[in-house]
Structures are given as structure tokens and as C-alpha cells.
Design a protein around this motif. Structure first.
Motif, PDB file in Angstrom:
ATOM      1  N   GLY A   1       0.771  -1.223   0.000  1.00 26.46           N
ATOM      2  CA  GLY A   1       0.000   0.000   0.000  1.00 26.46           C
ATOM      3  C   GLY A   1       0.809   1.284   0.000  1.00 26.46           C
ATOM      4  N   LYS A   2       2.127   1.153   0.009  1.00 29.21           N
ATOM      5  CA  LYS A   2       2.988   2.343   0.008  1.00 29.21           C
ATOM      6  C   LYS A   2       3.940   2.288  -1.186  1.00 29.21           C
ATOM      7  CE  LYS A   2       1.531   3.587   4.211  1.00 29.21           C
ATOM      8  NZ  LYS A   2       2.374   3.410   5.397  1.00 29.21           N
ATOM      9  N   SER A   3       4.679   3.368  -1.388  1.00 26.04           N
ATOM     10  CA  SER A   3       5.557   3.453  -2.564  1.00 26.04           C
ATOM     11  C   SER A   3       6.974   2.939  -2.304  1.00 26.04           C
ATOM     12  CB  SER A   3       5.621   4.890  -3.075  1.00 26.04           C
ATOM     13  OG  SER A   3       6.144   5.743  -2.069  1.00 26.04           O
ATOM     14  N   TRP A   4       7.313   2.689  -1.057  1.00 26.91           N
ATOM     15  CA  TRP A   4       8.678   2.258  -0.718  1.00 26.91           C
ATOM     16  C   TRP A   4       9.002   0.928  -1.379  1.00 26.91           C
ATOM     17  CZ3 TRP A   4      11.436  -1.684   1.440  1.00 26.91           C
ATOM     18  CH2 TRP A   4      12.714  -1.383   1.923  1.00 26.91           C
ATOM     19  N   THR A   5      10.160   0.878  -2.044  1.00 26.37           N
ATOM     20  CA  THR A   5      10.611  -0.358  -2.681  1.00 26.37           C
ATOM     21  C   THR A   5      12.099  -0.563  -2.428  1.00 26.37           C
ATOM     22  OG1 THR A   5      11.058   0.795  -4.766  1.00 26.37           O
ATOM     23  CG2 THR A   5       8.900  -0.262  -4.539  1.00 26.37           C
ATOM     24  N   TYR A   6      12.532  -1.805  -2.610  1.00 33.74           N
ATOM     25  CA  TYR A   6      13.947  -2.155  -2.453  1.00 33.74           C
ATOM     26  C   TYR A   6      14.265  -3.238  -3.465  1.00 33.74           C
ATOM     27  CZ  TYR A   6      18.257  -3.866  -0.363  1.00 33.74           C
ATOM     28  OH  TYR A   6      19.556  -4.248  -0.150  1.00 33.74           O
ATOM     29  N   TYR A   7      15.463  -3.156  -4.060  1.00 30.83           N
ATOM     30  CA  TYR A   7      15.863  -4.125  -5.079  1.00 30.83           C
ATOM     31  C   TYR A   7      17.229  -4.717  -4.756  1.00 30.83           C
ATOM     32  CZ  TYR A   7      12.083  -2.134  -7.823  1.00 30.83           C
ATOM     33  OH  TYR A   7      10.853  -1.724  -8.252  1.00 30.83           O
ATOM     34  N   GLY A   8      17.374  -5.984  -5.074  1.00 34.13           N
ATOM     35  CA  GLY A   8      18.679  -6.593  -4.982  1.00 34.13           C
ATOM     36  C   GLY A   8      19.608  -6.021  -6.048  1.00 34.13           C
ATOM     37  N   ASP A   9      20.891  -6.032  -5.775  1.00 41.37           N
ATOM     38  CA  ASP A   9      21.855  -5.424  -6.697  1.00 41.37           C
ATOM     39  C   ASP A   9      21.818  -6.058  -8.079  1.00 41.37           C
ATOM     40  OD1 ASP A   9      24.426  -4.850  -4.153  1.00 41.37           O
ATOM     41  OD2 ASP A   9      22.704  -3.643  -4.774  1.00 41.37           O
ATOM     42  N   SER A  10      21.557  -7.350  -8.149  1.00 37.26           N
ATOM     43  CA  SER A  10      21.620  -8.045  -9.433  1.00 37.26           C
ATOM     44  C   SER A  10      20.473  -7.672 -10.372  1.00 37.26           C
ATOM     45  CB  SER A  10      21.631  -9.565  -9.207  1.00 37.26           C
ATOM     46  OG  SER A  10      20.434  -9.972  -8.576  1.00 37.26           O
ATOM     47  N   VAL A  11      19.423  -7.060  -9.856  1.00 44.78           N
ATOM     48  CA  VAL A  11      18.272  -6.742 -10.708  1.00 44.78           C
ATOM     49  C   VAL A  11      17.962  -5.252 -10.749  1.00 44.78           C
ATOM     50  CG1 VAL A  11      17.285  -8.997 -10.172  1.00 44.78           C
ATOM     51  CG2 VAL A  11      16.476  -6.972  -8.919  1.00 44.78           C
TER      52      VAL A  11
END
Length: 124
Positions: A54-64
Motif C-alpha cells: 500500500g505504500k511506494s517504498w521499494t527495495y531491489y537486490g543489486d543483481s536486478v
């Protein structure tokens, strides 16, 4: 009960794109963490991307990072993972997962309580 059902996997050529979907039912933990993991044959689960429900916060692994995008459609109770610029090393079973807690600045399997059965992505 919380249920997660993935779809959208398939076979694509290097450089191609796919969109994975995760249909979520029984979910009542608004503001908790939802994520995508993947597991290649013979390897551990790898956290790919996460977002706060429900929020905009995201996190991605370095490989992607820069190639994959996690998003959510609350009206459809669906979590998505857009995969672009795919590489053979992206070949894996992809799982969506949900936690009863908030997101951390990394993506660990031990933090997630609910899992889908997975959808296969093969890049050649």
C-alpha cells in the motif's frame, strides 16, 4: 488464510521481458512487506525486490536493480514483478512472499511468513 498464487513465467530470449503476477487473498496486514524471491537450481533463495504493502517504498537486490520493477494493484489484490533486459542468469523459479512485519533494507527468507508455489522463468 493468506494465499499467494504466482503466474506469468515462461521462456524468453536474452534481452526479453516478462511480467510476473502474484494474486493475493486473505491478506489483512496493510503496511507490511511483500516481496519477490528467486531460486536457481542448486542455489539458495535470493531476494529480488520488496515493497511496503500500500505504500511506494521499494527495495531491489543489486543483481536486478534498474532492470526489474515491483508494483502493486490494490484493487486487484495483485503484486507484480516486471522483468526487463533479461539475462540467462535470471533463470530461476520466482516466488512471491508476504510478511506480517514491515520491510527491512534487505530481503531475507526468514522475514517472510507466506509463500506462493512459484513460477518458472527461463532465459536463453
Amino acid at each position: 488464510d493468506v494465499q499467494l498464487v504466482e503466474s506469468g513465467g515462461g521462456s524468453v530470449q536474452s534481452g526479453g521481458s516478462l511480467r510476473l503476477s502474484c494474486s493475493v487473498s486473505g491478506w489483512t496486514y496493510f503496511g507490511s512487506c511483500m516481496a519477490w524471491f528467486r531460486q536457481a537450481p542448486g542455489k539458495e533463495h535470493e531476494g529480488v525486490a520488496s515493497k511496503v504493502d500500500g505504500k511506494s517504498w521499494t527495495y531491489y537486490g543489486d543483481s536486478v536493480k534498474g532492470r526489474f520493477t515491483i508494483s502493486q494493484d490494490n484493487a486487484k489484490n495483485t503484486l507484480y514483478l516486471q522483468l526487463t533486459s533479461l539475462r540467462p542468469e535470471d533463470t530461476a523459479m520466482y516466488y512471491c512472499a508476504a510478511s506480517r512485519r514491515g520491510c527491512a533494507r534487505n530481503i531475507l527468507t526468514s522475514d517472510f511468513h507466506y509463500w506462493g508455489q512459484g513460477t518458472q522463468v527461463t532465459v536463453s
